[in-house]
Design an enzyme around this catalytic site. Structure first.
Site, short mmCIF file in Angstrom:
data_model
loop_
_atom_site.label_atom_id
_atom_site.label_comp_id
_atom_site.label_asym_id
_atom_site.label_seq_id
_atom_site.Cartn_x
_atom_site.Cartn_y
_atom_site.Cartn_z
N ASN A 163 -24.09 -65.90 65.68
CA ASN A 163 -22.99 -65.01 65.28
C ASN A 163 -22.35 -65.54 63.99
O ASN A 163 -21.65 -66.55 63.99
CB ASN A 163 -21.96 -64.97 66.43
CG ASN A 163 -20.79 -64.04 66.14
OD1 ASN A 163 -20.44 -63.83 64.99
ND2 ASN A 163 -20.20 -63.51 67.20
N LYS A 203 -18.54 -66.29 63.96
CA LYS A 203 -18.12 -67.54 64.60
C LYS A 203 -18.30 -68.72 63.64
O LYS A 203 -17.45 -69.60 63.56
CB LYS A 203 -18.93 -67.79 65.88
CG LYS A 203 -18.58 -66.85 67.02
CD LYS A 203 -19.33 -67.27 68.28
CE LYS A 203 -18.97 -66.41 69.48
NZ LYS A 203 -19.69 -66.84 70.69
N ASP A 240 -18.84 -70.89 74.00
CA ASP A 240 -18.90 -69.64 74.73
C ASP A 240 -17.45 -69.18 74.89
O ASP A 240 -16.56 -69.99 75.15
CB ASP A 240 -19.58 -69.82 76.08
CG ASP A 240 -20.13 -68.50 76.62
OD1 ASP A 240 -20.55 -67.64 75.81
OD2 ASP A 240 -20.14 -68.30 77.85
N THR A 241 -17.25 -67.88 74.69
CA THR A 241 -15.90 -67.33 74.71
C THR A 241 -15.82 -66.17 75.67
O THR A 241 -16.76 -65.38 75.78
CB THR A 241 -15.52 -66.85 73.28
OG1 THR A 241 -15.51 -67.97 72.41
CG2 THR A 241 -14.16 -66.18 73.26
N PHE A 287 -14.46 -59.12 64.73
CA PHE A 287 -15.62 -58.70 65.53
C PHE A 287 -15.21 -58.60 67.00
O PHE A 287 -14.08 -58.94 67.37
CB PHE A 287 -16.79 -59.68 65.37
CG PHE A 287 -16.55 -61.03 66.01
CD1 PHE A 287 -15.73 -61.96 65.40
CD2 PHE A 287 -17.14 -61.36 67.22
CE1 PHE A 287 -15.51 -63.20 65.99
CE2 PHE A 287 -16.93 -62.60 67.82
CZ PHE A 287 -16.10 -63.52 67.18
N TYR A 322 -13.86 -57.89 70.47
CA TYR A 322 -12.67 -57.22 71.01
C TYR A 322 -11.46 -57.33 70.07
O TYR A 322 -10.35 -56.98 70.47
CB TYR A 322 -12.30 -57.84 72.36
CG TYR A 322 -13.32 -57.64 73.46
CD1 TYR A 322 -13.26 -56.53 74.30
CD2 TYR A 322 -14.35 -58.55 73.67
CE1 TYR A 322 -14.19 -56.35 75.32
CE2 TYR A 322 -15.29 -58.38 74.68
CZ TYR A 322 -15.20 -57.28 75.50
OH TYR A 322 -16.12 -57.10 76.51
N ASP A 323 -11.64 -57.84 68.85
CA ASP A 323 -10.51 -58.06 67.95
C ASP A 323 -9.60 -56.84 67.78
O ASP A 323 -8.37 -57.00 67.76
CB ASP A 323 -11.01 -58.53 66.56
CG ASP A 323 -11.31 -60.03 66.53
OD1 ASP A 323 -10.96 -60.73 67.49
OD2 ASP A 323 -11.92 -60.48 65.54
N HIS A 345 -8.03 -69.03 69.67
CA HIS A 345 -8.68 -69.84 70.70
C HIS A 345 -9.77 -70.73 70.11
O HIS A 345 -9.88 -71.90 70.39
CB HIS A 345 -9.30 -68.89 71.73
CG HIS A 345 -9.98 -67.70 71.11
ND1 HIS A 345 -9.28 -66.76 70.38
CD2 HIS A 345 -11.27 -67.32 71.02
CE1 HIS A 345 -10.12 -65.86 69.92
NE2 HIS A 345 -11.34 -66.17 70.28
N ARG A 346 -10.60 -70.14 69.23
CA ARG A 346 -11.74 -70.86 68.65
C ARG A 346 -11.24 -71.99 67.74
O ARG A 346 -11.77 -73.09 67.76
CB ARG A 346 -12.61 -69.86 67.87
CG ARG A 346 -13.90 -70.44 67.35
CD ARG A 346 -14.88 -69.36 66.92
NE ARG A 346 -15.31 -68.56 68.05
CZ ARG A 346 -14.88 -67.32 68.31
NH1 ARG A 346 -14.05 -66.71 67.49
NH2 ARG A 346 -15.30 -66.68 69.38
P1 IMP Z 1 -19.89 -64.89 73.32
O1 IMP Z 1 -19.12 -66.18 73.27
O2 IMP Z 1 -20.63 -64.66 72.04
O3 IMP Z 1 -20.71 -64.75 74.55
O4 IMP Z 1 -18.78 -63.76 73.33
C1 IMP Z 1 -18.45 -62.97 74.43
C2 IMP Z 1 -17.91 -61.64 73.98
O5 IMP Z 1 -16.58 -61.81 73.51
C3 IMP Z 1 -18.68 -60.95 72.89
O6 IMP Z 1 -18.63 -59.55 73.11
C4 IMP Z 1 -17.94 -61.31 71.65
O7 IMP Z 1 -18.08 -60.34 70.67
C5 IMP Z 1 -16.51 -61.38 72.17
N1 IMP Z 1 -15.73 -62.36 71.41
C6 IMP Z 1 -15.98 -63.69 71.32
N2 IMP Z 1 -15.06 -64.26 70.51
C7 IMP Z 1 -14.25 -63.27 70.09
C8 IMP Z 1 -13.13 -63.24 69.21
O8 IMP Z 1 -12.69 -64.23 68.63
N3 IMP Z 1 -12.58 -62.02 69.02
C9 IMP Z 1 -13.01 -60.89 69.64
N4 IMP Z 1 -14.06 -60.87 70.45
C10 IMP Z 1 -14.67 -62.05 70.67
#
Ligand code: IMP
Length: 199
Positions: A10, A13, A69-70, A149, A151-152, A177-178
């Site tokens: 990504n 990220k 992972d988020t 990107f 859910y922003d 958070h990140r």
């Molecule tokens: P993953 O960490 O890439 O598995 O993210 C899980 C989901 O949360 C994905 O749909 C990402 O697009 C979304 N996501 C992760 N980080 C963010 C963020 O900082 N803002 C908005 N959506 C996020």
């Protein structure tokens, strides 16, 4: 300067993490490292998924690396979509469909409290270390803004009148958070360097 592979495909990220940590650490994306791999996220916790991603890249490269992972956790939906945030509306991982589903599930609910949670897994010298960052906020009733990107557009952090998608990268990183998880990673690496200096 320490160089670390960031086990993600990504680009958003990578950009956010590099901006958060500045020049103390050089982050190499999988693409820059010439690695093409779809990393699985098979587990039910952010920590296990982050650990698996870092482990796969460490085994492949033998280099120190990290992954994250988020998940977006909402209070009214008992923590959903949580660890399943990427595939909330289906395997195609569509940002739009995920947001639509979230807004539909929260339709008519007054409790809009939510938080983003990031878990970073660092593989250093073959050992895993974990760092967490949380951003509290709420889910808006409709998307606002077109930056960022995922859910922003529907997430508004506590303390701001704007959604994440209405913010520049620097503004988002004031709350993110990140960024919080990344700062802990950097502090840990600094501490490691001072206790085990490289020759
Ligand atoms: P993953 O960490 O890439 O598995 O993210 C899980 C989901 O949360 C994905 O749909 C990402 O697009 C979304 N996501 C992760 N980080 C963010 C963020 O900082 N803002 C908005 N959506 C996020």
């Amino acid at each position: 300067m320490t160089r670390l592979i960031f086990a993600t495909n990504n680009p958003h990220k990578v950009e956010e993490i590099q901006a958060a940590i500045g020049s103390t650490l050089e982050v190499i994306s999988l693409k820059q490292a010439g690695i093409e791999v779809e990393i699985p996220e098979p587990y039910d916790t952010l920590q296990e998924n982050a650990a698996e991603k870092a482990r796969v890249i460490y085994q492949l490269t033998g280099s120190d690396c990290f992954s994250e992972d988020t998940g977006l956790e909402t209070e009214a939906l008992a923590g959903a979509p949580g660890v399943h945030s990427a595939r909330y509306a289906g395997q195609e991982r569509s940002f739009e469909a995920n947001m639509e589903k979230l807004l539909a599930e929260l339709e008519g609910k007054t409790n809009r409290k939510a938080r983003f949670r990031t878990v970073i897994s660092l593989m250093l010298g073959g050992r895993p270390y974990f760092f967490e960052g949380i951003c509290e906020g709420q889910i808006l009733t409709r998307p606002r803004g077109d930056k960022g990107f995922g859910y922003d557009p529907v997430f508004q952090p506590l303390g701001s009148p704007l959604s994440f998608a209405q913010m520049s990268l620097e503004e988002k990183n004031r709350f993110s958070h990140r960024r919080k998880a990344a700062e802990q990673l950097v502090a840990f690496l600094r501490q490691q360097q001072s206790t085990h200096p490289q020759p």
